[in-house]
Every structure is written in structure tokens, then in C-alpha cells.
Design a protein around this motif. Structure first.
Motif, mmCIF file in Angstrom:
data_model
loop_
_atom_site.group_PDB
_atom_site.id
_atom_site.type_symbol
_atom_site.label_atom_id
_atom_site.label_comp_id
_atom_site.label_asym_id
_atom_site.label_seq_id
_atom_site.Cartn_x
_atom_site.Cartn_y
_atom_site.Cartn_z
ATOM 1 N N GLU A 195 0.828 -1.205 0.000
ATOM 2 C CA GLU A 195 0.000 0.000 0.000
ATOM 3 C C GLU A 195 0.864 1.258 0.000
ATOM 4 O O GLU A 195 0.591 2.220 -0.733
ATOM 5 N N LYS A 196 1.921 1.241 0.835
ATOM 6 C CA LYS A 196 2.815 2.407 0.883
ATOM 7 C C LYS A 196 3.519 2.600 -0.457
ATOM 8 O O LYS A 196 3.620 3.722 -0.959
ATOM 9 N N SER A 224 2.468 1.545 -3.283
ATOM 10 C CA SER A 224 1.474 1.947 -4.279
ATOM 11 C C SER A 224 1.198 3.437 -4.209
ATOM 12 O O SER A 224 1.066 4.113 -5.239
ATOM 13 N N SER A 225 1.082 3.950 -2.958
ATOM 14 C CA SER A 225 0.840 5.393 -2.811
ATOM 15 C C SER A 225 2.020 6.194 -3.347
ATOM 16 O O SER A 225 1.832 7.233 -4.002
ATOM 17 N N GLU A 252 2.074 8.789 -6.467
ATOM 18 C CA GLU A 252 2.647 10.130 -6.377
ATOM 19 C C GLU A 252 3.682 10.350 -7.476
ATOM 20 O O GLU A 252 3.705 11.403 -8.121
#
Length: 545
Positions: free
Chosen positions: A190-191, A193-194, A198
Motif C-alpha cells: 500500500e505504501k 502503491s501510494s 505520487e
């Protein structure tokens, strides 16, 4: 879908695998040679039957190889094996057949057909096809790994839990440990992916910025090309007109001259003829002939020589003076074009430079201002200027006037030693803190020369040039040799340009932004060597680069 249908057509009804060395019976059905042979080996004579249609044969039929079907089966199998990512085949099959599962205990791989037989015989641990089955067993006890030791972060077998170094350790099943690790990996995913989102946004933004720059550059290029095409067209028209005017004036002035030359040449021929005639008379010895010849034209000649009617009517009276060729307007046109080209070659063709005067009320106490308010230098002695609230604390000074519109430029000369900065800033810039130095904040933009002491001690070039805004340095790769610079401000278009005044003028850097306040010219001076050698001087308007 077509591959699945073809597989069904190429599957042997006995072994349920792709045909291997297929043969055809008289009834038309096909089987693997090995499969039909083994089937008939268990049947008695006169009871041979086709496994598909159950047709009986009185004697064992002769098996004929189906060459076409064999080629199709091999081609299909070859294609299937190329698409198979594992490259692991059934241990039991005589022909390479992709494995469906692998047995950890037996350390073998099996196709679908042999797997069904293996499932009915034993209950072993089956895993996806693998060549590293031994890694799924304990290296010490050769048993299947069933538990995860959290203390040692390793997989162990049941025997390891009861004996050895893992007694009393915190254990959990492989499934539980795997689920926990998957949960952690999902959080990491998830990190990541974020971050990827960005980065993708930034890349998209930069690509959009790049596209806009290309479009803007293409638009400017097109306008410039059209502009110069139009200039060339007008210059060609102007050239044709000027040359035509010169030719017209030349023809007008030369026409009477040519006529006069022709007339004088005719008269000159006549005079030459008469002179030869007179010479002949002078050479005659007979007086009578000489006297009689006077009546045959010599008198006209004498009258001509003595200022007769023809001589008094001067033919050169119609000749124009050379000053009648009117080249004044033409020379003025050429001089104007030459001045424009000279201005373009020097770099920037624009309005007259802006007069910059220094505001003493903003000067820091350790800088010195010349009487003409155009030169600022660093001083070891503090001046103890009056201390209004808008005076700078660190080594700099503003211009008296500000710019809130239009296009302006001014030129400066700088010292060869010490540190200096030249640029612009908003009047709301902080005056007290160290961050108030131009370039160190988001309210100022500057060109900076830094005198590096380490480089100076090593004997190398210690001059380092950069441009600064909001504390971000952009080092200039140019080899700057001049001590004179031009600062150009286009307020409406949000551009601040720095140029080196060499021959020709060289562009150093352009800041592009949207100005929200009036702008003052600002100057910073400092000498790291604690001398008095750092200074900046605004060029007077009567000086040219």
C-alpha cells in the motif's frame, strides 16, 4: 478456446494424454502405440477390441503409424511446452508431458493422468510443479517443513520442535506465519502503491510540462520563422526598390553625358579632319593653290576657332553635376538597417537602460555607498547608519525605485574578489534574519558569485557562479570571464534574465514566475578574506556594453 478443442482431439482415450507415436486401427480410431499394445497384451486372441467402438478383430491387427497425426501432436506439444513457464515434466511419462503437481515426499512430478493414480494410492503433500522439492524438507531430519520458528525466523519440521535448538521457541504453523507476512507485505505494498501514484502524478505533471514547453517553443519558433520570412520578403522588396532607384537616377544623370560624349566625339573627328587639311595647305609650295583654297571652307574653320556661333552654344551646359545623384535617402536607409543589425548582434535590442540609484536608508551598516549612489562595497568598519525598521542587517541594499510593470534592464560591473549577489526582491522581504539575504528566500532572485577559500588555497579557479531562489542553487556551467552583467526584467511575463556582457552577449539564466509585488533591484557584497575588495557598480546610462 481453439487450443482446448485441439487438445481434446489430440488426447489418447486410454492414457488421456497427448498422443505419443500415434497409430490408427482399421476402424479409424487412434491410440498411442504403447497404450494400445499394453491393452491388447491383457486380452486373449480373437478378443482384440477397439477401446473406442468395441469393434472385434479375429486376429491382432497390425499397427500402422499415423504420420500426419504424429506431426500434429508433436507440434502442439512443442508449442505447449514453450508456453509452459515451469519447464517441469511428468517423471513417469516416456514423452515430455508438462507436470500438473509435484509430491514433496516422493520428490517426483506428475501429469494429470499419473496424479489421479498417485492420489488414490497415498496421501502426500502435493505442491505446484517444482524442481526444488528437497528445499521443502528439513536439512537435518529430512522431514517436511511444517512450522515457522519466530525466534530464529526459519522453517522447521515436527522433529525440530521436540529436539535440537528450537525447544521452547515460539512456533506457529506455516500458514499462520505466511498470512502474517502477507499482511505486512500488503501494508508495504500500500505504501509503495501510494508512492508510485505520487511518482506517476509527478511524471505525468512533468510530461505535461514538457509537452507545454514543446508547444510553446514550437509556437515561438513558428512566429519567429514567419517574422523573419516577412522581414526577408520586405528586405528583398526594399533591396529591389533601392537598386531600381539607383539605376533610374544613374540613367537620368548619364543620359545627357552620353549624348554630349557622342557629340564631342563627332566634333573631335571634324576638327581632326580640318587640322589635317590645314597641314596639307601649309605643306603646299604653290602660292596660288594656297590662296584659292581659302575660299573652300578654311574660313568657316577660322570662324569656329575664333568663337563663332556654334562654339558659343556650349553642349556641356546640359550635363548634371555628380551631386545630382541623390544617395542621401539611400545611405540613411542602409545606416538604419546597419544600426538594427548591430544592436541584434550585441544581444538584446530593447529600450534604453533603466537608471538605478541606491537607497541609503536600506543599507546595512557594514557596506559603503558612493556619493553618486551607484556603487556599493563591503567595509570592515561599521558605518552606524541610522537604524530605521526597514534597514538590512546583512550586507545588502535596495534601489530607490521599484518596478511594478513594463520591461527594464540595467547593467552592473563587479569586483574580481569577494562575494556578491545581484538581483531583485519584493519590498516585503525580511530585513533582520540571515534568511533575508537575497536568494535565500521565496521573495528574491539573484545571480551569485562565491569566492571558495579552499579552491583559492589550492590554486584553482575559485570563482563559482550560480543563480538562487528560495534557497535553491543552480550552478552555472559557463566559464564566465567578464565582470559585467545585464539584468533584464519583464514584469508582465514574469521573467528575470541574467546575461554576461561579453562579445557576443551570452545568456546565463532566466527565472520564470508570476510576480505579485513591486520589485526592487538589490545588491549584496561580502569579502570572506576580511578585506575591502568586494563591490558592485551600476553602469551609467552613457556607457555601452
Amino acid at each position: 478456446m481453439a487450443a482446448i478443442d485441439l487438445r481434446a482431439e489430440l488426447r489418447c482415450s486410454i492414457c488421456m494424454n497427448i498422443y505419443t507415436d500415434p497409430v490408427t486401427l482399421t476402424c479409424g480410431h487412434n491410440f498411442c502405440r504403447v497404450c494400445i499394445t499394453r491393452t491388447w497384451d491383457h486380452q486373449t486372441e480373437s478378443e482384440y477390441t477397439c477401446p473406442e467402438c468395441m469393434q472385434r478383430f479375429k486376429k491382432r491387427p497390425e499397427l500402422k503409424r499415423n504420420l500426419t497425426l504424429c506431426n500434429i501432436a508433436e507440434a502442439f506439444l512443442h508449442t505447449h511446452l514453450e508456453r509452459d513457464n515451469t519447464g517441469i515434466f511428468c517423471t513417469y511419462c516416456d514423452f515430455p508431458v508438462p507436470a500438473a503437481r509435484s509430491c514433496v515426499q516422493c520428490e517426483i512430478s506428475m501429469c494429470d493422468n499419473h496424479l489421479r493414480k498417485h492420489d488414490r494410492s497415498v496421501e502426500h503433500t502435493l505442491v505446484p510443479p517444482s524442481t526444488s522439492l528437497s528445499e521443502r524438507k528439513c536439512s537435518i531430519h529430512k522431514k517436511i517443513l511444517e512450522y515457522f520458528c519466530r525466534d530464529d525466523a526459519g522453517c522447521i519440521c515436527a522433529t525440530c520442535c521436540l529436539t535440537g535448538d528450537h525447544i521452547g521457541h515460539s512456533l506457529e504453523s506455516l500458514i499462520e506465519a505466511s498470512d502474517k507476512k502477507k499482511e505486512k507485505l500488503r501494508l508495504v505494498l500500500e505504501k509503495l502503491s501510494s508512492k508510485k501514484v505520487e511518482i506517476d502524478k509527478r511524471v505525468h505533471g512533468l510530461q505535461e510540462h514538457k509537452r507545454q514547453l514543446h508547444e510553446k517553443a514550437a509556437g515561438v519558433t513558428e512566429r519567429v520563422i514567419d517574422f523573419f520570412v516577412n522581414i526577408r520578403r520586405q528586405l528583398e522588396v526594399l533591396e529591389t526598390g533601392i537598386l531600381g532607384e539607383i539605376y533610374r537616377q544613374e540613367e537620368q544623370v548619364l543620359r545627357p553625358v552620353v549624348d554630349l560624349i557622342q557629340r564631342l566625339e563627332i566634333k573631335n573627328d571634324e576638327l581632326s579632319r580640318k587640322m589635317r587639311h590645314i597641314e596639307e595647305l601649309c605643306n603646299m609650295t604653290d602660292p596660288l593653290n594656297v590662296l584659292q583654297e581659302r575660299e573652300s571652307g578654311t574660313e568657316d574653320f577660322c570662324n569656329t576657332e575664333m568663337g563663332g556661333k556654334e562654339d558659343r552654344g556650349r553642349p556641356d551646359a546640359q550635363v548634371h553635376d555628380i551631386s545630382d545623384l541623390h544617395v542621401g535617402p539611400i545611405s540613411e536607409t542602409l545606416r538604419t538597417l546597419s544600426d538594427i543589425i548591430t544592436g541584434l548582434k550585441k544581444g538584446i535590442y530593447m529600450q534604453e537602460p533603466t537608471d538605478i540609484l541606491l537607497d541609503v536608508n536600506t543599507a546595512a551598516n557594514n557596506i559603503r555607498i558612493a556619493k553618486d549612489l551607484k556603487t556599493v562595497s563591503w567595509s570592515l568598519e561599521r558605518k552606524n547608519y541610522p537604524n530605521p525598521s526597514h534597514r538590512f542587517q546583512f550586507n545588502q541594499i535596495l534601489s530607490i525605485h521599484s518596478f511594478s510593470s513594463g520591461r527594464h534592464y540595467w547593467e552592473v560591473e563587479t569586483s574580481e574578489s569577494g562575494d556578491w549577489r545581484v538581483g531583485v526582491c519584493y519590498p516585503s522581504i525580511d530585513r533582520k534574519e540571515h534568511a533575508s539575504i537575497i536568494g535565500n528566500n521565496n521573495k528574491s532572485w539573484c545571480l551569485h558569485r562565491c569566492n571558495n577559500l579552499i579552491s583559492l588555497a589550492q590554486g584553482s579557479n575559485s570563482n563559482q557562479y550560480s543563480v538562487i531562489h528560495d534557497g535553491k542553487y543552480v550552478h552555472l556551467p559557463h566559464n564566465i570571464s567578464s565582470n559585467s552583467f545585464r539584468i533584464y526584467l519583464d514584469y508582465e511575463n514574469g521573467q528575470l534574465c541574467f546575461h554576461e556582457l561579453c562579445d557576443p552577449i551570452r545568456h546565463l539564466h532566466t527565472f520564470t514566475t508570476t510576480f505579485t509585488e513591486p520589485l526592487h533591484a538589490v545588491f549584496y557584497v561580502w569579502d570572506k578574506m576580511c578585506g575591502n575588495g568586494s563591490w558592485v557598480r551600476v553602469r551609467s546610462l552613457d556607457k555601452s556594453p
